[in-house]
Design a protein around this motif. Structure first.
Motif, PDB file in Angstrom:
ATOM      1  N   VAL A 159      15.970  -1.309  -8.029  1.00 10.95           N
ATOM      2  CA  VAL A 159      15.316  -2.395  -7.441  1.00 10.95           C
ATOM      3  C   VAL A 159      14.163  -2.980  -9.167  1.00 10.95           C
ATOM      4  CG1 VAL A 159      13.983  -4.409  -6.548  1.00 10.95           C
ATOM      5  CG2 VAL A 159      15.930  -3.023  -5.615  1.00 10.95           C
ATOM      6  N   VAL A 160      13.987  -3.592  -9.600  1.00  6.19           N
ATOM      7  CA  VAL A 160      12.787  -3.914 -10.631  1.00  6.19           C
ATOM      8  C   VAL A 160      12.213  -5.574  -9.760  1.00  6.19           C
ATOM      9  CG1 VAL A 160      11.756  -4.626 -12.425  1.00  6.19           C
ATOM     10  CG2 VAL A 160      14.027  -3.135 -12.620  1.00  6.19           C
ATOM     11  N   ASP A 161      11.052  -5.034  -9.279  1.00  5.22           N
ATOM     12  CA  ASP A 161       9.530  -5.402  -8.754  1.00  5.22           C
ATOM     13  C   ASP A 161       9.297  -6.548  -9.518  1.00  5.22           C
ATOM     14  OD1 ASP A 161       8.535  -7.515  -6.914  1.00  5.22           O
ATOM     15  OD2 ASP A 161       7.699  -6.031  -5.681  1.00  5.22           O
ATOM     16  N   VAL A 162       9.266  -7.701  -9.565  1.00  8.27           N
ATOM     17  CA  VAL A 162       8.033  -8.189 -11.696  1.00  8.27           C
ATOM     18  C   VAL A 162       7.180  -9.025 -11.031  1.00  8.27           C
ATOM     19  CG1 VAL A 162       8.474  -9.979 -13.213  1.00  8.27           C
ATOM     20  CG2 VAL A 162      10.616  -8.399 -12.441  1.00  8.27           C
ATOM     21  N   GLY A 163       6.211  -8.949 -11.004  1.00  7.25           N
ATOM     22  CA  GLY A 163       4.612  -8.953 -10.485  1.00  7.25           C
ATOM     23  C   GLY A 163       4.330  -8.491  -9.607  1.00  7.25           C
ATOM     24  N   SER A 164       4.627  -7.329  -8.985  1.00  8.28           N
ATOM     25  CA  SER A 164       4.667  -6.687  -7.438  1.00  8.28           C
ATOM     26  C   SER A 164       2.740  -7.116  -7.319  1.00  8.28           C
ATOM     27  CB  SER A 164       4.833  -5.417  -8.035  1.00  8.28           C
ATOM     28  OG  SER A 164       3.847  -4.475  -9.480  1.00  8.28           O
ATOM     29  N   GLY A 165       2.069  -7.172  -7.798  1.00  2.00           N
ATOM     30  CA  GLY A 165       0.706  -6.712  -7.206  1.00  2.00           C
ATOM     31  C   GLY A 165       0.410  -5.741  -6.848  1.00  2.00           C
ATOM     32  N   GLN A 166      -0.231  -5.482  -5.406  1.00  2.00           N
ATOM     33  CA  GLN A 166      -0.504  -4.591  -4.894  1.00  2.00           C
ATOM     34  C   GLN A 166       0.509  -3.484  -4.592  1.00  2.00           C
ATOM     35  OE1 GLN A 166      -4.475  -5.003  -2.704  1.00  2.00           O
ATOM     36  NE2 GLN A 166      -4.227  -7.235  -2.624  1.00  2.00           N
TER      37      GLN A 166
END
Length: 504
Positions: free
Chosen positions: A161-168
Motif C-alpha cells: 500500500v502507498v499512503d499518499v499525503g500521510s501526514g503524521q
C-alpha cells in the motif's frame, strides 16, 4: 453503488448542473459580504418573507434536515413559496445520501457513531494503541478506511500500500501494525514525516512493554512491522514515472522500527521495503498511447494499492489518474478534501503551500462528460462550501449556539473595513478565539488589528446595531448555501466516477 449505471450517473450530473446554474448567486456568495453586497436582497421577496423570522431550530428542521416529524420546530409558520419548496426538494433529491447504513433517525444518539457512545473521545472499535495522538473523528476515519483498504488487499491479492499525503502517519500506522500490510507513507512536509516516525517508535515502545507483560507475546492482531516513511511532494502535473522514482529514491526517508520476532520487545532497524523487485531502470519520460495518454511502465511484477485520507485538492485527482492509467496500480481508496484547491480551466494554479504547478489537465472537471455540460463550472467559493459539514451547522441551529453570531460579526466588520478603505475586500481575519463570547466592539478591534488597520478606529454604534440585529437573516442565508453544499460535492464525486469509467 449497485444499479447506479453510467447513464444514470450522467443524468444526475446534468440535473445537478442545471440546479446549480439557477442558484449560483447563493453558492458563489461570501457570507462576509452579506451587508456590503446586500446578499439578502438577492433572494426572491417571497423567500425573504418566509425565512426572515424563523428561529435557528426551525431553520434546522425545515431547511437542513430531510425529515418529517411532529416536533414544533418542523411546523411551517407560514405558507412557503413553491419555488423555495422546490429548491429544498431538489437539493435533497439530487445529493448523494450522507447518512451511514443502519442510521437510527429517532435515537437520541443518532448523530454519534456507536463506537463513541460510551466515550466521546475514544473509539471502542479501534485498538488503544492506535488512538494515541488521534482525535475522535480521525479515529473513526482510519478504522473505516483501514478496513476498506484491507478488504481491497484481500480482493486483489496485493498487500503493498502507498499512503499518499500521510501526514503524521496515523492511517499508515494502523494499516501496517494493525492490519499487517506493507506500507509506504508519502508526505510532503519533512516535519510531519519525522513526527510520524516518532509516533511509530512510541507504538513499538508500547508493544515492547506489552510483550514483557505477556512473556514475549505480542498482542493478538498486531503486526510486527511498521510503515516506511518517505518525504517528497507528489506533483499533480508530473507523469507516473516521477511518482515511481519518488518511491525508489526519496528526498528524505524515515524507516520505522519493528519488533524483533526473535527477541520479544527488542528493536532492530526496519528492512527497506523492496518496491523494485525487478531491479529495472525506469524510462526518463512516459511513452504516449492513443489520445496522447501516458503509458505506464513499472518494474516487473510489482503491484500497488493507493490510498489517501484527506488527499488535498489535485492530489486526490492525481491518484485517480494513476489508478486509471497504470495497470500495476490494482486498487485505490480515496477520501478527498479541500475541493477549493482543485485546479480548473479558469484557475489553473492552485492556492496554498507546496511547489507551484499548472497541470496540463485540470483537477475539475476530470471527466470528458462533465466538461461538456453547460454550467458545469464551479467557483472557488462553491467548492469551498462543499467542504462544510451541513450536519454540524444543523446541530448548532438546533441548540441555538451563541457561535451562530460569528458570521454576522464578520459581515459587520467587513463594512467597517471597507468604510475605512474601499480597496480592502475579503481580508483574511484569522480565527478569533471564542469570538461569540465577545461584544462586537471587542471583536472588531481584534479583527482590525489582525488585518493591519487601526484597532482604535471609531465605530458607529447606531448603524452597526442595525446590522447586528439582522443576525437571523445572516444565519438563514448561510443555511441556504449549506443546503446546496452536498449538491456541489455530489457533482465533484460524479465527475470522478464518470472519469474512471471513461478510462476503462
Amino acid at each position: 453503488m449497485v444499479g447506479f449505471s453510467l447513464e444514470a450517473q450522467k443524468r444526475l450530473a446534468a440535473d445537478i448542473t442545471r440546479v446549480l446554474s439557477l442558484y449560483g448567486f447563493i453558492t458563489d456568495a461570501y457570507i462576509i459580504e452579506f451587508f456590503t453586497d446586500n446578499l439578502w436582497g438577492s433572494l426572491p421577496l417571497s423567500w425573504q418573507a418566509a425565512l426572515a423570522d424563523l428561529q435557528p431550530p426551525q431553520l434546522a428542521a425545515l431547511l437542513l434536515e430531510n425529515r418529517h416529524t411532529r416536533e414544533e420546530e418542523a411546523r411551517y409558520s407560514s405558507v412557503w413559496p413553491l419555488s423555495l419548496l422546490a429548491f429544498k426538494a431538489s437539493a435533497d433529491a439530487l445529493a448523494f445520501p450522507r447518512r451511514p447504513s443502519g442510521w437510527a433517525g429517532k435515537s437520541k444518539e443518532a448523530g454519534r457513531p456507536e463506537e463513541f457512545r460510551d466515550n466521546q473521545c475514544q473509539s471502542s472499535r479501534l485498538p488503544p494503541l492506535f488512538r494515541k495522538h488521534v482525535k475522535p473523528k480521525k479515529q473513526h476515519e482510519i478504522r473505516r478506511l483501514g478496513q476498506m483498504v484491507k478488504r481491497l488487499s484481500d480482493l486483489t491479492g496485493c498487500c503493498q500500500v502507498v499512503d499518499v499525503g500521510s501526514g503524521q502517519g496515523h492511517l499508515s500506522r494502523f494499516l501496517a501494525f494493525g492490519l499487517g500490510l506493507s506500507v509506504i507513507a508519502i508526505e510532503g512536509d519533512p516535519r510531519l514525516v519525522t513526527q510520524a516516525a516518532k509516533f511509530d517508535q512510541e507504538l513499538v515502545q508500547a508493544l515492547r512493554k506489552e510483550g514483557a507483560k505477556r512473556r514475549g507475546q505480542v498482542p493478538s492482531g498486531i503486526s510486527l512491522e511498521g510503515p516506511r516513511h518517505v518525504a517528497g511532494w507528489v506533483d499533480p502535473g508530473a507523469p507516473w514515472t516521477e511518482f515511481w522514482q519518488l518511491l525508489q529514491h526519496p528526498e528524505e526517508e524515515e524507516h520505522g522500527p519493528v519488533v524483533d520476532r526473535g527477541s520479544p520487545g527488542a528493536f532492530r532497524p526496519r528492512e527497506t521495503a523492496n518496491v523494485d523487485p525487478g531491479g529495472e531502470d525506469l524510462p526518463g519520460s512516459p511513452e504516449r498511447g492513443a489520445g496522447n495518454t501516458p503509458i505506464c511502465h513499472t518494474p516487473r511484477g510489482c503491484q500497488l494499492l493507493l490510498t489517501g485520507l484527506h488527499a488535498c485538492g489535485d492530489l486526490s485527482v492525481t491518484l485517480l489518474r494513476y489508478f486509471a492509467r497504470c495497470p500495476d496500480v490494482v486498487g485505490i481508496t480515496s477520501v478527498a478534501c479541500c475541493y477549493m484547491k482543485l485546479t480548473t480551466a479558469e484557475a489553473p494554479v492552485p492556492p496554498g503551500p507546496g511547489p507551484p504547478h499548472s497541470p496540463a489537465e485540470p483537477g475539475y472537471p476530470l471527466s470528458t462528460w462533465v466538461s461538456t455540460l453547460p454550467g458545469h463550472q464551479l467557483s472557488y467559493k462553491a467548492r469551498e462550501g462543499a467542504c462544510h459539514a451541513l450536519e454540524d451547522y444543523a446541530q448548532r441551529l438546533k441548540s441555538q449556539s451563541s457561535a451562530l453570531r460569528t458570521h454576522c460579526f464578520r459581515a459587520a466588520l467587513e463594512t467597517v473595513i471597507r468604510a475605512a478603505d474601499p480597496a480592502k475586500k475579503r481580508l483574511g481575519v484569522q480565527t478569533i478565539t471564542k469570538a461569540h463570547q465577545l461584544t462586537f466592539s471587542e471583536y472588531a478591534r481584534l479583527g482590525l488589528e489582525r488585518v493591519g488597520m487601526d484597532p482604535q478606529a471609531r465605530l458607529e454604534p447606531g448603524p452597526l446595531q442595525t446590522l447586528l440585529a439582522q443576525e437571523g437573516k445572516v444565519v438563514a442565508f448561510f443555511s441556504l448555501a449549506l443546503l446546496l453544499a452536498p449538491l456541489v460535492e455530489t457533482l465533484l464525486l460524479l465527475d470522478r466516477m464518470i472519469f474512471l469509467q471513461e478510462e476503462e
